[in-house]
Design a protein around this motif. Structure first.
Motif, PDB file in Angstrom:
ATOM      1  N   THR A   1      40.648  47.805  35.138  1.00  0.00           N
ATOM      2  CA  THR A   1      39.892  46.431  34.953  1.00  0.00           C
ATOM      3  C   THR A   1      40.650  44.868  35.281  1.00  0.00           C
ATOM      4  OG1 THR A   1      41.004  46.264  32.668  1.00  0.00           O
ATOM      5  CG2 THR A   1      38.713  47.500  32.761  1.00  0.00           C
ATOM      6  N   GLN A   2      41.951  44.895  35.794  1.00  0.00           N
ATOM      7  CA  GLN A   2      42.571  44.052  36.275  1.00  0.00           C
ATOM      8  C   GLN A   2      42.134  43.710  37.576  1.00  0.00           C
ATOM      9  OE1 GLN A   2      44.021  46.733  35.429  1.00  0.00           O
ATOM     10  NE2 GLN A   2      45.556  47.189  36.922  1.00  0.00           N
TER      11      GLN A   2
ATOM     12  N   PHE B   1      42.518  51.324  32.368  1.00  0.00           N
ATOM     13  CA  PHE B   1      41.226  51.560  31.853  1.00  0.00           C
ATOM     14  C   PHE B   1      40.358  51.182  32.850  1.00  0.00           C
ATOM     15  CE2 PHE B   1      37.561  49.824  29.243  1.00  0.00           C
ATOM     16  CZ  PHE B   1      37.217  51.129  28.636  1.00  0.00           C
ATOM     17  N   PHE B   2      39.479  52.473  33.445  1.00  0.00           N
ATOM     18  CA  PHE B   2      38.656  52.210  34.595  1.00  0.00           C
ATOM     19  C   PHE B   2      37.512  51.135  34.450  1.00  0.00           C
ATOM     20  CE2 PHE B   2      39.912  56.832  34.898  1.00  0.00           C
ATOM     21  CZ  PHE B   2      40.661  56.992  35.975  1.00  0.00           C
ATOM     22  N   ILE B   3      37.447  50.569  35.564  1.00  0.00           N
ATOM     23  CA  ILE B   3      35.982  49.581  35.690  1.00  0.00           C
ATOM     24  C   ILE B   3      34.631  50.366  35.070  1.00  0.00           C
ATOM     25  CG2 ILE B   3      34.868  48.329  37.141  1.00  0.00           C
ATOM     26  CD1 ILE B   3      37.372  47.085  38.549  1.00  0.00           C
ATOM     27  N   LYS B   4      34.771  51.440  35.808  1.00  0.00           N
ATOM     28  CA  LYS B   4      33.245  52.133  35.478  1.00  0.00           C
ATOM     29  C   LYS B   4      33.178  52.271  33.833  1.00  0.00           C
ATOM     30  CE  LYS B   4      35.126  56.842  36.031  1.00  0.00           C
ATOM     31  NZ  LYS B   4      34.995  58.072  37.047  1.00  0.00           N
ATOM     32  N   HIS B   5      34.336  52.657  33.179  1.00  0.00           N
ATOM     33  CA  HIS B   5      34.199  52.712  31.556  1.00  0.00           C
ATOM     34  C   HIS B   5      33.803  51.460  31.020  1.00  0.00           C
ATOM     35  CE1 HIS B   5      36.359  56.789  32.055  1.00  0.00           C
ATOM     36  NE2 HIS B   5      35.183  57.183  32.385  1.00  0.00           N
TER      37      HIS B   5
ATOM     38  N   ALA C   1      35.979  40.969  27.546  1.00  0.00           N
ATOM     39  CA  ALA C   1      35.272  40.779  28.871  1.00  0.00           C
ATOM     40  C   ALA C   1      35.482  39.141  29.180  1.00  0.00           C
ATOM     41  CB  ALA C   1      33.796  41.276  28.616  1.00  0.00           C
ATOM     42  N   SER C   2      35.110  38.239  28.186  1.00  0.00           N
ATOM     43  CA  SER C   2      35.306  37.073  28.749  1.00  0.00           C
ATOM     44  C   SER C   2      36.662  36.582  29.026  1.00  0.00           C
ATOM     45  CB  SER C   2      34.532  36.098  27.935  1.00  0.00           C
ATOM     46  OG  SER C   2      33.342  36.173  27.483  1.00  0.00           O
ATOM     47  N   ASN C   3      37.659  37.131  28.138  1.00  0.00           N
ATOM     48  CA  ASN C   3      38.877  36.879  28.444  1.00  0.00           C
ATOM     49  C   ASN C   3      39.603  37.211  29.590  1.00  0.00           C
ATOM     50  OD1 ASN C   3      42.163  38.306  27.202  1.00  0.00           O
ATOM     51  ND2 ASN C   3      41.560  36.094  27.118  1.00  0.00           N
ATOM     52  N   MET C   4      39.146  38.308  30.194  1.00  0.00           N
ATOM     53  CA  MET C   4      39.668  38.747  31.333  1.00  0.00           C
ATOM     54  C   MET C   4      39.163  37.777  32.557  1.00  0.00           C
ATOM     55  SD  MET C   4      41.362  41.509  31.702  1.00  0.00           S
ATOM     56  CE  MET C   4      41.020  42.087  33.534  1.00  0.00           C
ATOM     57  N   ILE C   5      38.214  37.220  32.329  1.00  0.00           N
ATOM     58  CA  ILE C   5      37.678  36.175  33.707  1.00  0.00           C
ATOM     59  C   ILE C   5      38.566  35.137  33.245  1.00  0.00           C
ATOM     60  CG2 ILE C   5      35.936  34.707  34.230  1.00  0.00           C
ATOM     61  CD1 ILE C   5      33.806  36.719  32.906  1.00  0.00           C
ATOM     62  N   GLY C   6      38.918  34.640  32.262  1.00  0.00           N
ATOM     63  CA  GLY C   6      39.750  33.537  32.205  1.00  0.00           C
ATOM     64  C   GLY C   6      41.211  34.028  32.635  1.00  0.00           C
ATOM     65  N   VAL C   7      41.711  35.184  32.254  1.00  0.00           N
ATOM     66  CA  VAL C   7      42.972  35.548  32.668  1.00  0.00           C
ATOM     67  C   VAL C   7      43.145  35.579  34.424  1.00  0.00           C
ATOM     68  CG1 VAL C   7      44.657  37.343  33.128  1.00  0.00           C
ATOM     69  CG2 VAL C   7      43.637  36.758  30.872  1.00  0.00           C
ATOM     70  N   CYS C   8      41.875  35.932  34.940  1.00  0.00           N
ATOM     71  CA  CYS C   8      41.940  35.894  36.327  1.00  0.00           C
ATOM     72  C   CYS C   8      42.033  34.603  36.915  1.00  0.00           C
ATOM     73  CB  CYS C   8      40.640  36.857  36.748  1.00  0.00           C
ATOM     74  SG  CYS C   8      40.560  38.537  36.689  1.00  0.00           S
TER      75      CYS C   8
END
Length: 292
Positions: A278-279, A232-236, A179-186
């Motif tokens: 999720t991306q 992987f779906f955002i809703k999931h 979760a936090s890693n995805m923020i960093g990647v974006c």
């Protein structure tokens, strides 16, 4: 060979079931939308009208479905797996779900002579397609050892974690890290583009260094191409983060990074992105800084 049942042929499940089928196991399928199983059925899998029917015809059953309430219905509801199951059978739930539900299924199964494992996975559509998923397993080790050859057909990093529920707890740790890693990647991709750098060259430099992660290597390229198709779906993912926060609250653990990530993804879902991958979190940065 053991007759294998599979419920849930979505983005990941269809590939997992296909690997089992290609390994030579007789495969029985049930899913709410039959068309999603067409490729498997055309390749020789047998269709079942209900989870109970599937359970009655198989030795080992895999499930990977949506919400905990769906898992509860498929296992314990009318025409559910437990209704059609039989002593000596093994059922393996690979849905990311509540640890408490995993323990309930384990106990209910034990009362019927059915062994239940919780074995959520990580690796998205890419890992599922390549047969390289990470699998986190909770339940009786003897049962895990017996079904390990089946896990090997679609998994690569397979770790037995302990008693019932520990597989789900491990997946919560996995989702918290992502979760936090995805923020960093974006933010890294947004910074790269705003600075006028060549994104592919930047990724080549940082992906194998201290900043490296699965999300950086596999999802940053999709962000750069504006490819938001779901691995992987955002809703999931929102569902997973909700479960993790509920578990953390129960343990009196504060997770501000996870809370922030969940709020950001919920904003996207409200904008109609819940079916995106999720991306698609990167779209939030596009809208803040103009079209990058």
């Amino acid at each position: 060979m053991q007759k294998v049942g599979f419920i849930g042929t979505g983005v990941m499940g269809k590939h997992m079931a296909s690997h089992i089928q290609k390994a030579g196991y007789p495969l029985f399928i049930y899913t709410r939308t039959r068309s999603k199983a067409n490729d498997l059925l055309e390749a020789g899998a047998m269709w079942c009208e209900t989870p109970a029917e599937l359970a009655s015809k198989t030795n080992i059953v895999f499930t990977i479905i949506g919400e905990p309430k769906d898992v509860e219905q498929v296992y314990m509801g009318k025409d559910g797996l437990f209704e059609g199951g039989h002593p000596g059978q093994v059922m393996i739930d690979m849905t990311t779900s509540k640890p408490s539900l995993a323990k309930t299924l384990y106990q209910k199964g034990k009362e019927k002579g059915i062994a239940v494992l919780d074995a959520p996975v990580s690796g998205g559509d890419i890992g599922a397609k390549l047969g390289k998923l990470s699998i986190m397993v909770g339940g009786d080790q003897k049962i895990y050892d017996e079904v390990k050859p089946l896990f090997d057909t679609f998994g690569e990093n397979i770790v037995y974690q302990g008693e019932a529920g520990t597989g789900q707890h491990t997946k919560m740790s996995n989702q918290i890290a992502i979760a936090s890693n995805m923020i960093g990647v974006c933010e890294a991709v947004a910074y790269t583009k705003t600075a006028g750098l060549d994104p592919e060259k930047v990724l080549e430099s940082i992906a194998l260094g201290a900043a490296g992660s699965w999300s950086l290597s596999n999802l940053a390229p999709r962000m750069m191409k504006k490819d938001y198709a779901p691995g992987f779906f955002i809703k999931h993912f929102i569902k997973d983060m909700r479960i993790a926060l509920e578990e953390a609250e129960r343990m009196n653990l504060d997770l501000p990074g996870l809370s922030m990530a969940k709020e950001m993804y919920e904003e996207l879902a409200e904008q109609g992105e819940e079916e995106s991958g999720t991306q698609a979190l990167f779209k939030r940065y596009n809208s803040k800084a103009g079209s990058l």
